[in-house]
Design an enzyme around this catalytic site. Structure first.
Site, mmCIF file in Angstrom:
data_model
loop_
_atom_site.group_PDB
_atom_site.id
_atom_site.type_symbol
_atom_site.label_atom_id
_atom_site.label_comp_id
_atom_site.label_asym_id
_atom_site.label_seq_id
_atom_site.Cartn_x
_atom_site.Cartn_y
_atom_site.Cartn_z
ATOM 1 N N TYR A 242 0.865 -1.169 -0.061
ATOM 2 C CA TYR A 242 -0.061 0.018 -0.024
ATOM 3 C C TYR A 242 0.836 1.136 -0.056
ATOM 4 O O TYR A 242 0.424 2.227 -0.637
ATOM 5 C CB TYR A 242 -0.950 -0.106 1.084
ATOM 6 C CG TYR A 242 -2.299 -0.448 0.730
ATOM 7 C CD1 TYR A 242 -2.671 -1.781 0.195
ATOM 8 C CD2 TYR A 242 -3.434 0.428 0.962
ATOM 9 C CE1 TYR A 242 -3.718 -2.233 -0.054
ATOM 10 C CE2 TYR A 242 -4.607 0.082 0.252
ATOM 11 C CZ TYR A 242 -4.813 -1.411 -0.061
ATOM 12 O OH TYR A 242 -6.178 -1.666 -0.328
ATOM 13 N N GLU A 249 1.714 6.063 -7.226
ATOM 14 C CA GLU A 249 0.516 7.136 -7.627
ATOM 15 C C GLU A 249 0.941 8.517 -7.319
ATOM 16 O O GLU A 249 0.609 9.544 -8.332
ATOM 17 C CB GLU A 249 -0.823 6.893 -6.706
ATOM 18 C CG GLU A 249 -1.334 5.480 -7.235
ATOM 19 C CD GLU A 249 -2.632 5.285 -6.208
ATOM 20 O OE1 GLU A 249 -3.321 6.263 -5.776
ATOM 21 O OE2 GLU A 249 -2.869 4.029 -5.978
#
Length: 318
Positions: A242, A249
Site C-alpha cells: 500500500y 500514484e
C-alpha cells in the site's frame, strides 16, 4: 499424575470402580487451580451410588453446587426442551432471505472475475518484463484495456457496501476505488505523454499484487472456507504494497502536473470581469495531499482488520 506439593514432587494416583460401565476415554482439562476429569456413562440412567463398594472412599466428596437428584434433572431437562422450542418459534418468525443463495453466487462470481482479471494483468506484466525483456514504456498500451475493465467493475464494491451485501465500511471502499480510477482515467487515460512513462508499470504492478490475495480471500469467505496462508497474506501483503502503491500514484501525479499546466487541459476559465482561470494542475496539488490522507485512512483501517484477524488470541490452558 506428577505434581509439586507441600512435600515436594510426588506421583498422585487413585482408582475408582464405578457402579456400572463408563466410556473408556475420559476427558481431561487442566486449569490453573485444578484438574477436571469428565467420565461419561455408557448408558444414560440413574445410579444408586457412584462406586460398586457401598462405602464411599475417604478421598471422594460430592460437589453440591453441581449435585442433581432425579427430580431436579427432570425439571432441568424440561426447561431445556422449552427453551429449545421457544428458540425454534422465534427463528420461524424471522423472515428468511429468499435471495441469499443468489447474493452469495453473485459475490463469488464478482470476486472470481476480479481475481482472474488482476491475475492476467500480473502474469502478463511479469512475463513481458522479466522473461521477454520488454521495456517499462509500453505497459499502458498492453495492459490498459484490462485495467479499465477491472477498475470500472470495482465500482460495484461501493454499491455492495451501500446496499448491505457486504459488511465492509463504505469510506475505505470509496477512497480506494475513486482514487485508483482518478489516476487511471483522468491522469493516465487523458494524457498520452503519461502513458509511456515507467511509473505506469509500478502503479499497475502494485495494484495487481494486492488484489491477487484480496479477491480470492473474499471469494472463499463467501462459501465459508478459510485458508490460513491466504488469510495471512491478505492481511499482511498490504503492509509494504500500500505505501509503495501510494508512492507510485504520487509520482504519477507529480509528473503529470507540468503537462496539465502546459496544455491547460481541464482548467476552468471563469467569465469576465473576473477573468480568472482555475488551473487543473493546482487541483492536482490539492489532490496530492488528499492522496496521502487517503492512504493513511486505508492503512489504519487495514491495520485494525489485521489485528482482528491475526492479532493475539487468548490461549487455553492445556
Amino acid at each position: 499424575a506428577q505434581g509439586h506439593g507441600a512435600k515436594g514432587d510426588n506421583i498422585y494416583e487413585f482408582q475408582i470402580e464405578f457402579l456400572e460401565p463408563v466410556e473408556p476415554k475420559p476427558v481431561c482439562r487442566v486449569t490453573q487451580r485444578q484438574l477436571n476429569i469428565t467420565v461419561q456413562k455408557k448408558e444414560s440412567n440413574w445410579w444408586e451410588r457412584l462406586t460398586k463398594q457401598e462405602k464411599r472412599p475417604l478421598f471422594l466428596a460430592p460437589d453440591f453446587d453441581r449435585w442433581l437428584d432425579e427430580s431436579d434433572a427432570e425439571m432441568e431437562l424440561k426447561e431445556k426442551e422449552e427453551e429449545k422450542i421457544n428458540k425454534m418459534k422465534i427463528e420461524s418468525r424471522v423472515p428468511k432471505d429468499p435471495f441469499k443463495h443468489l447474493k452469495k453466487g453473485y459475490l463469488v462470481m464478482y470476486n472470481l472475475v476480479q481475481f482472474l482479471g488482476f491475475s492476467w494483468i500480473f502474469v502478463n506484466m511479469t512475463v513481458r518484463l522479466f522473461i521477454l525483456g520488454k521495456s517499462f514504456y509500453d505497459t499502458f498500451h498492453t495492459i490498459a484495456d484490462m485495467m479499465y475493465f477491472c477498475q470500472t467493475l470495482a465500482l460495484m464494491e461501493i454499491m455492495n457496501s451501500l446496499i448491505g451485501l457486504v459488511r465492509s465500511p463504505l469510506i475505505p471502499a470509496v477512497l480506494q476505488v475513486f482514487g485508483r480510477n482518478f489516476i487511471l482515467f483522468v491522469v493516465l487515460g487523458s494524457l498520452e505523454e503519461m502513458q509511456s512513462k515507467p511509473v505506469v508499470f509500478f502503479v499497475f504492478y502494485f495494484w495487481s499484487i494486492v488484489e491477487l490475495f484480496r479477491y480470492p480471500y473474499y471469494m472463499l469467505s463467501c462459501i465459508g472456507i478459510e485458508w490460513k496462508p491466504l488469510t495471512w497474506l491478505r492481511y499482511t501483503a498490504w503492509i509494504p504494497l500500500y505505501p509503495l502503491g501510494g508512492l507510485a500514484e504520487a509520482v504519477c501525479i507529480i509528473q503529470s502536473i507540468p503537462i496539465f499546466s502546459e496544455t491547460g487541459k481541464y482548467s476552468l476559465g471563469l467569465p469576465n470581469p473576473l477573468n480568472v482561470t482555475i488551473q487543473f494542475s493546482f487541483l492536482l496539488q490539492v489532490y496530492l495531499i488528499a492522496l496521502f490522507l487517503g492512504v493513511f485512512l486505508n492503512f489504519r483501517h487495514l491495520y485494525k482488520q489485521r489485528k482482528q484477524h491475526l492479532g493475539p488470541k487468548k490461549r487455553k490452558m492445556k
